[in-house]
Write an enzyme that holds these catalytic residues in place. Structure first.
Site, PDB file in Angstrom:
ATOM      1  N   GLU A 167       0.803  -1.227   0.000  1.00 59.89           N
ATOM      2  CA  GLU A 167       0.000   0.000   0.000  1.00 59.89           C
ATOM      3  C   GLU A 167       0.837   1.281   0.000  1.00 59.89           C
ATOM      4  OE1 GLU A 167      -2.699  -0.509   3.264  1.00 59.89           O
ATOM      5  OE2 GLU A 167      -3.544  -2.363   2.441  1.00 59.89           O
TER       6      GLU A 167
ATOM      7  N   ASN B 253       2.124  -4.667  -3.385  1.00 60.62           N
ATOM      8  CA  ASN B 253       0.724  -5.025  -3.171  1.00 60.62           C
ATOM      9  C   ASN B 253      -0.072  -3.781  -2.782  1.00 60.62           C
ATOM     10  OD1 ASN B 253      -1.263  -7.231  -2.808  1.00 60.62           O
ATOM     11  ND2 ASN B 253      -1.195  -6.711  -0.639  1.00 60.62           N
TER      12      ASN B 253
ATOM     13  N   HIS C   6     -10.299  -6.003  -2.407  1.00 62.25           N
ATOM     14  CA  HIS C   6     -11.348  -5.885  -1.385  1.00 62.25           C
ATOM     15  C   HIS C   6     -12.491  -5.112  -2.043  1.00 62.25           C
ATOM     16  CE1 HIS C   6      -8.892  -7.530   1.779  1.00 62.25           C
ATOM     17  NE2 HIS C   6      -7.943  -6.658   1.551  1.00 62.25           N
TER      18      HIS C   6
ATOM     19  N   GLU D 248      -6.055 -10.570  -2.007  1.00 63.54           N
ATOM     20  CA  GLU D 248      -6.842 -10.438  -0.769  1.00 63.54           C
ATOM     21  C   GLU D 248      -8.332 -10.349  -1.077  1.00 63.54           C
ATOM     22  OE1 GLU D 248      -5.357  -7.360   1.845  1.00 63.54           O
ATOM     23  OE2 GLU D 248      -3.286  -7.640   1.170  1.00 63.54           O
TER      24      GLU D 248
ATOM     25  N   ASP E  31     -12.104 -10.321  -1.270  1.00 63.85           N
ATOM     26  CA  ASP E  31     -13.396 -10.530  -0.620  1.00 63.85           C
ATOM     27  C   ASP E  31     -14.374  -9.540  -1.231  1.00 63.85           C
ATOM     28  OD1 ASP E  31     -12.694  -8.122   0.763  1.00 63.85           O
ATOM     29  OD2 ASP E  31     -12.051  -9.248   2.521  1.00 63.85           O
TER      30      ASP E  31
END
Length: 450
Positions: free
Chosen positions: A161, A202, A238, A266, A268
């Protein structure tokens, strides 16, 4: 307390059964799919992974983690505050546990994460450091952790990030203290510590083509041109229900065209609660869209879900009113999203039908009314919520219900589970009851569960 009117019981004469199997998800583990997700993914040369919590890797959680996934990511166990909570005092217990579990189950491990602005120990975040001191601390941390797991990890999220939403560099301990080149330095140190592990940058909100993903693209392009070791980019994914970017595959492809791998790291897909059939259907379509985009690009290495079960998801704690973001519900029952993943990976498994049923019966009747009951039972499947509906054929009218929330519009009745009895385990059952008015006749309706 519910009230029931007394009268002649006609249960033995009036009990009627009308059963219609719902489109349901199977019970965990062996009944989840004909072919495990990891085998489907491997056949396509892809990874299907999950983030895990080390202390939970037992029982059903451990069984599913080992059986369905060919890659594990420690959710928190490898972050700086976990491994070095006090300066020079290391705690590798959970990270070691996850690596050992993965080795025992023939799984890859994705290291997460070496350099981040968040979840740093207080001694580091609150310290006063010169640039030289900060550089030494970072190099020592990367060298120590990567060397410990040298040869055991497939990849590292080295830098996590680094960008703001507008594509500028995020103001962090690292950027403020070392400048933008902390990223190149971190990658270089990680490569020196383990030449075989793939090194990634990432970030989130970089799934589609936008200012943030373009900044990441330009950074990777620059690093490649400079000869800095960079093997891939991680798109966290996400996502919010119904908002998979239209440029997802295009974005994956443009990074691949730079000569780096792409991993969905990641995934979801959160929804505003409560979950409904319509939302779960949309979520399944969204999961499939993400998997389809990855499968379509050769250099997309695979997809990791950020926790496979809603009971281990970070979403409810961070996004108030949202949840149900993973492929399994809190009781380890695969949701439609699970089957969408399987389909995208080339599987043919579909949820079994007819494994749960609803039985309607009249348990008591008098001249102006009756008491009814519906029993929901499962065998070979399980439910995390339920809805039962039917249409009356003789003007019957429900006046009171218990253990369910029932509404009636004209002849149509719909009953939803209460907050405490939505779960029906494999081999289990729940019942709810109601009082209703009638006149003349009381035929048993056909009941639909779903």
């Amino acid at each position: 307390m519910r009230s029931r009117r007394s009268g002649l019981s006609l249960a033995s004469l009036l009990t009627g059964i009308a059963t219609l199997g719902a489109l349901l998800v199977a019970a965990p583990a062996a009944q989840a799919a004909d072919t495990p997700l990891r085998d489907l993914a491997a056949a396509k040369g892809k990874v299907i992974g999950t983030a895990v919590t080390g202390s939970k890797l037992t029982g059903t959680y451990g069984d599913i983690s080992g059986a369905q996934f060919n890659s594990l990511t420690p959710g928190n166990a490898m972050k700086w505050e976990s491994v070095e909570p006090s300066r020079g005092a290391y705690n590798w217990a959970e990270a070691d546990q996850i690596v050992a579990f993965a080795q025992a189950h023939n799984q890859q491990v994705r290291g997460h994460t070496l350099v981040w602005h968040s979840q740093n120990p207080g001694w580091l975040a609150n310290g006063s450091w010169t640039s030289a001191e900060l550089s030494t601390l970072l190099q020592d941390h990367i060298s120590t952790e990567v060397t410990r797991y040298k040869g055991k990890l497939a990849a590292w999220d080295v830098v996590n990030e680094p960008f703001n939403e507008d594509g500028t560099y995020r103001s962090t301990l690292w950027y403020n203290g070392l400048g933008a080149d902390y990223i190149a330095q971190a990658l270089t140190w990680a490569r020196a510590a383990d030449p075989s592990a793939k090194l990634y940058i990432n970030d989130y909100n970089v799934e589609g083509v936008n200012a943030k993903s373009t900044a990441l693209y330009n950074l990777v392009k620059s690093l490649k041109e400079r000869g800095v070791p960079i093997d891939g980019v991680g798109l966290q994914a996400h996502l919010i229900l119904g908002q998979v970017p239209a440029t997802f595959q295009q974005n994956i492809q443009r990074f691949a065209d730079l000569g780096v791998d792409v991993a969905i790291t990641e995934l979801d897909i959160r929804m505003q609660l409560p979950a409904t059939d319509a939302k779960l259907t949309q979520q399944a379509a969204d999961y499939k869209a993400v998997l389809d985009a990855c499968v379509a690009v050769t250099r997309c290495t695979g997809v990791t879900v950020w926790g496979f079960t809603d009971s281990d998801s970070w979403i409810p704690d961070v996004f108030t009113g949202y949840g149900a973001a993973t492929p399994y519900d809190e009781n380890y029952v695969p949701k439609p999203a699970y089957y969408a993943i399987a389909t995208a990976l080339g599987g043919t498994s579909t949820p079994p039908t007819g494994a749960c049923s609803a039985t309607y019966s009249v348990t008591n009747q008098w001249n102006t009314g009756f008491t009814g009951q519906v029993r929901i039972a499962c065998s070979g499947a399980a439910l995390s919520s339920w809805r039962v509906s039917w249409t009356y054929g003789a003007g019957q009218q429900i006046t009171q219900a218990w253990n369910a929330s029932c509404t009636q519009t004209g002849a149509a009745v719909s009953c939803l589970n209460a907050s405490y009895n939505g779960t029906v385990a494999n081999g289990g059952s729940v019942t709810f009851g109601f009082n209703a008015a009638w006149s003349g006749s009381n035929p048993v309706p056909t009941v639909t569960l779903g």
